[in-house]
Motif scaffolding. Structure first.
Motif, mmCIF file in Angstrom:
data_model
loop_
_atom_site.group_PDB
_atom_site.id
_atom_site.type_symbol
_atom_site.label_atom_id
_atom_site.label_comp_id
_atom_site.label_asym_id
_atom_site.label_seq_id
_atom_site.Cartn_x
_atom_site.Cartn_y
_atom_site.Cartn_z
ATOM 1 N N VAL A 172 45.576 21.164 50.400
ATOM 2 C CA VAL A 172 44.577 20.185 49.958
ATOM 3 C C VAL A 172 44.234 20.387 48.491
ATOM 4 N N ARG A 173 44.136 21.678 48.098
ATOM 5 C CA ARG A 173 43.812 21.955 46.699
ATOM 6 C C ARG A 173 44.906 21.451 45.774
ATOM 7 N N GLN A 174 46.151 21.708 46.152
ATOM 8 C CA GLN A 174 47.253 21.211 45.331
ATOM 9 C C GLN A 174 47.236 19.687 45.277
ATOM 10 N N THR A 175 46.935 19.072 46.430
ATOM 11 C CA THR A 175 46.852 17.601 46.430
ATOM 12 C C THR A 175 45.741 17.115 45.515
ATOM 13 N N VAL A 176 44.564 17.812 45.610
ATOM 14 C CA VAL A 176 43.438 17.421 44.753
ATOM 15 C C VAL A 176 43.786 17.624 43.285
ATOM 16 N N ASP A 177 44.433 18.746 42.951
ATOM 17 C CA ASP A 177 44.831 18.982 41.557
ATOM 18 C C ASP A 177 45.788 17.895 41.083
ATOM 19 N N HIS A 178 46.735 17.563 41.978
ATOM 20 C CA HIS A 178 47.685 16.509 41.606
ATOM 21 C C HIS A 178 46.966 15.181 41.404
ATOM 22 N N LEU A 179 46.026 14.876 42.305
ATOM 23 C CA LEU A 179 45.276 13.630 42.157
ATOM 24 C C LEU A 179 44.423 13.650 40.899
ATOM 25 N N ASN A 180 43.834 14.821 40.573
ATOM 26 C CA ASN A 180 43.061 14.920 39.330
ATOM 27 C C ASN A 180 43.947 14.670 38.121
ATOM 28 N N ASN A 266 40.102 23.338 37.413
ATOM 29 C CA ASN A 266 41.288 24.172 37.593
ATOM 30 C C ASN A 266 41.756 24.807 36.293
#
Length: 362
Positions: A172-180, A266
């Motif tokens: 989820v964190r990687q997804t959120v970072d990617h979305l950011n 991040n």
């Protein structure tokens, strides 16, 4: 067995002695009978052979009879019989005393054997009690072991669930970072398009209406007619422990963020304007922990900062200049493992800064 043999030998000696005395007395009686017979034969002056018939003298106080040797023999016999009787009584008394001693010894031996048997039974019972206590302790330890095994299984399940949740959170964190990053890119593109449309609209209005502001209209951002600006400076005010895998260092205080190219959550800088950039960072080590910090560009380590696991807190800095293209990403990364850590407080001991030296427009 030895005592029984002694009793038998003593009893045999007594019987032998009594037999010898009886034989001796019988011999003397036989002699006495012969002498009396001879005396009677001589005094009565009977003719013929002498018989064994005893004739009592008329005068019991006859000097011839008193002076005869039969009285002496009889006296000796009485004396010998008395001695024999005394010795027999003494031996009988010794035998009786020995038998009493033997009975007392047997009673003492029986008592000792009873006491020894009782002691052995008591010790056996004590050993049984100790064995029972050991069995109870073993049973308690077995139950405790089973309980600990059950607790261990529960903890293993919790660890497995935690690892699964951690993997999900990392995803989820990687997804959120990617979305950011996507949102940041879209925001940057939107700002550029908005500024470009605003410039074009101003040019159109100025050309049609002949209206120009003093100094003219600013050039649209896409034309790069003016020097672009991009700079940031941030700090972390809390300590951070290493984990597996290595993780980016986030920042919670922003000093400067010109152009909005730095994302504090991040700790990632995303290039909006291509060109040459200068980066610098300062780290304070944690007591007894390693500190291995790398400046990473698009997943590749460029420079590192390293300290040993010293008891003292050590502060170090590192700097570098990089040529970045549009949408390149730069961040600080703490090496993996719980033996890595960095330290900071409200006085901002961990910092990360960077700025555009010059843009490369071509």
């Amino acid at each position: 067995m030895l005592a029984v043999c002694k009793v038998v030998v003593l009893f045999s000696n007594i019987l032998l002695l009594v037999g010898q005395n009886s034989a001796r007395a019988q011999n003397r009686v036989d002699v006495l009978r012969g002498q009396q017979c001879t005396q009677v034969c001589n005094t009565q002056a009977q003719s013929g052979a002498c018989s064994y018939t005893f004739v009592v003298p008329k005068n019991e106080r006859d000097s011839s009879c008193q002076s005869s040797p039969s009285a002496q023999i009889l006296t000796e016999m009485k004396r010998d019989v008395k001695k024999t009787s005394d010795k027999t009584n003494r031996l009988r008394h010794q035998f009786s005393r020995y038998r009493e001693d033997r009975q007392l010894w047997s009673a003492n031996m029986h008592k000792d054997m009873v006491n020894a048997t009782a002691m052995m039974e008591i010790r056996s019972l004590e050993q049984d009690v100790k064995v029972k206590n050991l069995e109870i302790q073993l049973l308690n330890q077995t139950l405790e072991l089973e309980r600990l095994k059950g607790k261990n299984r529960e903890l293993e399940e919790v660890v497995v669930m935690s690892e699964f949740e951690l993997i999900q959170l990392r995803g989820v964190r990687q997804t959120v970072d990617h979305l950011n990053e996507v949102v940041t890119t879209l925001q940057t593109r939107l700002n550029e398009v908005s500024q470009l449309l605003t410039g074009q609209l101003q040019e159109m209005l100025g050309g049609q209406l002949g209206i120009r502001p003093p100094g003219g209209f600013p050039p649209p951002p896409g034309a790069f007619s003016a020097q672009p600006q991009s700079a940031f400076s941030a700090a972390r005010q809390t300590k951070m422990y290493g984990s597996i895998p290595p993780q980016r260092i986030g920042f919670d205080k922003i000093f400067v963020n010109e152009g909005g190219d730095f994302h504090s959550g991040n700790g990632t800088f995303v290039t909006r304007v291509p060109g040459v950039y200068f980066f610098t960072f300062t780290i304070q080590s944690y007591d007894g922990k390693f500190a291995n910090i790398a400046l990473v560009q698009n997943g590749k380590e460029q420079v590192t900062l390293y300290t040993e696991d010293d008891d003292r807190n050590i502060m170090q800095s590192q700097s570098i200049m990089l040529h970045l293209a549009t949408n390149d990403k730069v961040w600080l990364q703490l090496d993996g493992g719980t033996h890595h850590a960095i330290l900071s407080f409200h006085d901002n001991r961990i910092t990360f800064s960077g700025y555009l030296v010059y843009a490369k427009l071509s």
